[in-house]
Design an enzyme around this catalytic site. Structure first.
Site, PDB file in Angstrom:
ATOM      1  N   GLU A 173      25.612   2.007 -53.519  1.00  0.00           N
ATOM      2  CA  GLU A 173      24.314   2.159 -53.973  1.00  0.00           C
ATOM      3  C   GLU A 173      24.054   3.079 -55.032  1.00  0.00           C
ATOM      4  OE1 GLU A 173      21.319   1.004 -50.699  1.00  0.00           O
ATOM      5  OE2 GLU A 173      22.842   2.040 -49.660  1.00  0.00           O
ATOM      6  N   SER A 188      20.838  -1.913 -49.435  1.00  0.00           N
ATOM      7  CA  SER A 188      20.661  -2.930 -50.622  1.00  0.00           C
ATOM      8  C   SER A 188      21.005  -4.152 -50.392  1.00  0.00           C
ATOM      9  CB  SER A 188      21.234  -1.991 -51.817  1.00  0.00           C
ATOM     10  OG  SER A 188      20.881  -1.142 -52.355  1.00  0.00           O
ATOM     11  N   TYR A 203      15.829  -5.313 -56.729  1.00  0.00           N
ATOM     12  CA  TYR A 203      15.604  -4.171 -57.781  1.00  0.00           C
ATOM     13  C   TYR A 203      15.648  -4.499 -59.227  1.00  0.00           C
ATOM     14  CZ  TYR A 203      17.791  -1.546 -54.018  1.00  0.00           C
ATOM     15  OH  TYR A 203      17.890  -1.047 -52.958  1.00  0.00           O
ATOM     16  N   ARG A 229      11.855   4.960 -44.222  1.00  0.00           N
ATOM     17  CA  ARG A 229      11.239   3.650 -44.232  1.00  0.00           C
ATOM     18  C   ARG A 229      11.784   2.726 -43.345  1.00  0.00           C
ATOM     19  NH1 ARG A 229      13.147   0.875 -48.991  1.00  0.00           N
ATOM     20  NH2 ARG A 229      13.768  -0.837 -47.441  1.00  0.00           N
ATOM     21  N   ASP A 247      12.204  -1.275 -41.928  1.00  0.00           N
ATOM     22  CA  ASP A 247      12.295  -2.570 -42.422  1.00  0.00           C
ATOM     23  C   ASP A 247      11.910  -3.534 -41.223  1.00  0.00           C
ATOM     24  OD1 ASP A 247      12.594  -1.752 -45.163  1.00  0.00           O
ATOM     25  OD2 ASP A 247      14.631  -2.335 -45.126  1.00  0.00           O
ATOM     26  N   GLU A 262      15.781  -2.099 -39.449  1.00  0.00           N
ATOM     27  CA  GLU A 262      16.412  -0.825 -39.789  1.00  0.00           C
ATOM     28  C   GLU A 262      15.878   0.317 -40.197  1.00  0.00           C
ATOM     29  OE1 GLU A 262      18.836  -0.455 -43.333  1.00  0.00           O
ATOM     30  OE2 GLU A 262      17.595  -1.797 -44.402  1.00  0.00           O
ATOM     31  N   ASN A 284      15.821   3.406 -42.969  1.00  0.00           N
ATOM     32  CA  ASN A 284      16.444   3.980 -44.326  1.00  0.00           C
ATOM     33  C   ASN A 284      15.807   5.604 -44.235  1.00  0.00           C
ATOM     34  OD1 ASN A 284      17.182   1.573 -45.605  1.00  0.00           O
ATOM     35  ND2 ASN A 284      15.226   0.880 -45.083  1.00  0.00           N
ATOM     36  N   GLY A 343      14.581   4.098 -51.568  1.00  0.00           N
ATOM     37  CA  GLY A 343      14.701   4.234 -53.099  1.00  0.00           C
ATOM     38  C   GLY A 343      13.499   4.809 -53.806  1.00  0.00           C
TER      39      GLY A 343
HETATM   40  N1  LIG Z   1      17.409 -10.766 -38.566  1.00  0.00           N
HETATM   41  C1  LIG Z   1      17.038 -10.906 -39.799  1.00  0.00           C
HETATM   42  N2  LIG Z   1      16.190 -12.092 -39.965  1.00  0.00           N
HETATM   43  C2  LIG Z   1      15.745 -12.450 -41.167  1.00  0.00           C
HETATM   44  N3  LIG Z   1      15.935 -11.658 -42.471  1.00  0.00           N
HETATM   45  C3  LIG Z   1      16.609 -10.683 -42.102  1.00  0.00           C
HETATM   46  C4  LIG Z   1      17.305 -10.190 -40.922  1.00  0.00           C
HETATM   47  N4  LIG Z   1      17.924  -9.133 -41.179  1.00  0.00           N
HETATM   48  C5  LIG Z   1      17.907  -8.992 -42.331  1.00  0.00           C
HETATM   49  N5  LIG Z   1      17.201  -9.880 -43.042  1.00  0.00           N
HETATM   50  C6  LIG Z   1      17.113  -9.944 -44.665  1.00  0.00           C
HETATM   51  O1  LIG Z   1      17.971  -9.044 -45.430  1.00  0.00           O
HETATM   52  C7  LIG Z   1      17.738  -8.028 -45.893  1.00  0.00           C
HETATM   53  C8  LIG Z   1      18.613  -6.742 -45.708  1.00  0.00           C
HETATM   54  O2  LIG Z   1      18.717  -6.436 -44.301  1.00  0.00           O
HETATM   55  P1  LIG Z   1      18.830  -4.885 -43.705  1.00  0.00           P
HETATM   56  O3  LIG Z   1      18.937  -5.244 -42.349  1.00  0.00           O
HETATM   57  O4  LIG Z   1      17.171  -4.483 -44.130  1.00  0.00           O
HETATM   58  O5  LIG Z   1      19.907  -4.410 -44.348  1.00  0.00           O
HETATM   59  P2  LIG Z   1      20.090  -3.591 -45.640  1.00  0.00           P
HETATM   60  O6  LIG Z   1      20.397  -2.055 -45.383  1.00  0.00           O
HETATM   61  O7  LIG Z   1      20.906  -3.894 -46.453  1.00  0.00           O
HETATM   62  O8  LIG Z   1      18.592  -3.379 -46.500  1.00  0.00           O
HETATM   63  C9  LIG Z   1      15.942  -7.659 -45.204  1.00  0.00           C
HETATM   64  O9  LIG Z   1      15.433  -6.771 -46.360  1.00  0.00           O
HETATM   65  C10 LIG Z   1      15.803  -9.234 -44.888  1.00  0.00           C
HETATM   66  O10 LIG Z   1      15.245  -9.767 -46.036  1.00  0.00           O
HETATM   67 MG   LIG Z   2      16.756  -2.787 -45.555  1.00  0.00          MG
END
Ligand SMILES: Nc1ncnc2c1ncn2[C@@H]1O[C@H](COP(=O)(O)OP(=O)(O)O)[C@@H](O)[C@H]1O
Ligand SMILES: [Mg+2]
Length: 331
Positions: A33, A161, A233, A272, A274, A290, A292, A296
């Site tokens: 990243e 990311s 991004y 943050r 998610d 998750e 963060n 960003g």
């Molecule tokens: N269990 C899930 N169900 C649906 N979408 C998911 C799920 N896990 C991740 N995503 C999608 O993938 C993206 C990235 O996953 P995330 O776990 O936030 O990891 P990163 O650290 O890469 O941001 C999320 O913003 C979401 O759009």
């Molecule tokens: Mg994420």
């Protein structure tokens, strides 16, 4: 070097810029990243310069970390994303050098970088997160996989990311093998989650412990619900709705959940969360993805967007996070 006092205040504008001393903005670094971190760090650097803070950039990706000791920083704004920046390692170096830094400490940073450990903590506290299995390179996903549901998300355990993340149908064995191989390019451990089909939200949090507060929620509407690296991004096609158009009671419930999730990891300063929200039997059910700990910070990133909706300018946000900089151990 003298350890600077913790300057936290609810009115960062009241902190005279010289009280921060010499500030190092750590950006870039060595993770996948790096490019995003350079953008975040440049925005933070400019904002601090504009506020009259004595600030200099430091990129551990192009300089030896040993030079931090002689750089003369009184405090550090950490805006390194991913490995060696968001995972507790640089926090450990700064603890040893006795240089206060922004954001979470060593332990919370390391936990949040590991999506499986984070989920285990949330699950143990009854906080909702998608059902999952995890395994290491060379192992197989095991017999629990079919129980996760008709759709899956495969991802590296420690990445960001959306690198290495694949959505697929559970009965597509070929796609599954490909997705696992893709995740293994980024990490030696793989996480497979139930895919939550619904709305995607993110919740920015400022502060620590009982005084932590959630900023207005952001809803992310990506084309085909595909919020990948490009749509995060570079694409204009992703829409960000802030405050998220939710019923007030639901928004409050989700914000309270995110605050609990943030505190559960022991995060501080800023972060943050998610999450996804799915409609189940007429009710809206949130699922935490998750945390963060150094999200960003470009001026179109999600935390600054949420701050703006709360009446906090980018400069005020940066000053607030900087004012909260401190050491974890023996401060
Ligand atoms: N269990 C899930 N169900 C649906 N979408 C998911 C799920 N896990 C991740 N995503 C999608 O993938 C993206 C990235 O996953 P995330 O776990 O936030 O990891 P990163 O650290 O890469 O941001 C999320 O913003 C979401 O759009
Ligand atoms: Mg994420």
């Amino acid at each position: 070097m003298s350890v600077q006092p913790h300057l936290s205040t609810n009115e960062p504008a009241n902190v005279a810029p010289e009280r921060f001393g010499r500030v190092g903005v750590l950006y870039g670094g060595r993770s996948s990243e790096r490019d995003i971190s350079l953008l975040s760090g440049t925005a933070v650097l400019r904002a601090l310069q504009h506020c009259g803070v004595d600030v200099a950039a430091f990129d551990p990706g192009s300089r030896s970390i040993a030079q931090l000791e002689s750089a003369g920083f009184d405090r550090v704004f950490l805006v390194l994303h991913g490995r060696y920046g968001e995972d507790g390692t640089i926090q450990g170096v700064l603890e040893m050098l006795r240089i206060p830094y922004t954001g979470s400490g060593v332990e919370a940073s390391a936990i949040a970088m590991d999506k499986v450990t984070t989920k285990k903590i949330w699950q143990s506290m009854g906080l909702p997160t998608p059902a999952w299995v995890s395994f290491c390179r060379g192992e197989s996903p095991g017999s629990d996989l079919p129980r996760l549901g008709p759709g899956l998300v495969v991802k590296p355990v420690s990445e960001g990311s959306t690198f290495g993340v694949t959505k697929l149908e559970a009965d597509d064995a070929t796609a599954l093998q490909g997705a696992i191989a893709e995740a293994l390019k980024f990490d030696s451990r793989v996480l497979i989650e139930e895919q939550i089909c619904g709305r995607e939200l993110t919740c920015a949090v400022l502060g620590e412990g009982t005084s932590a507060r959630a900023l207005p929620l952001v809803e992310i509407v990506a084309p085909q619900a595909n919020y990948d690296y490009h749509h995060k991004y570079f694409s204009d096609a992703t829409q960000y709705l802030c405050p998220a158009p939710l019923d007030a009671a639901l928004a409050e419930e989700i914000s309270a959940l995110c605050l609990r999730a943030y505190r559960a990891i022991g995060a501080r300063g800023w972060g943050r969360i998610d999450l996804m929200v799915r409609t189940e039997g007429g009710a809206q059910r949130p699922y935490l993805l998750e945390l963060n700990t150094a999200p960003g910070m470009t001026d179109h990133s999600l935390v600054p967007m949420a701050a703006r909706a709360a009446g906090i300018s980018f400069a005020q946000l940066v000053l607030q996070i900087l004012a909260d900089a401190r050491l974890e151990i023996g401060a």
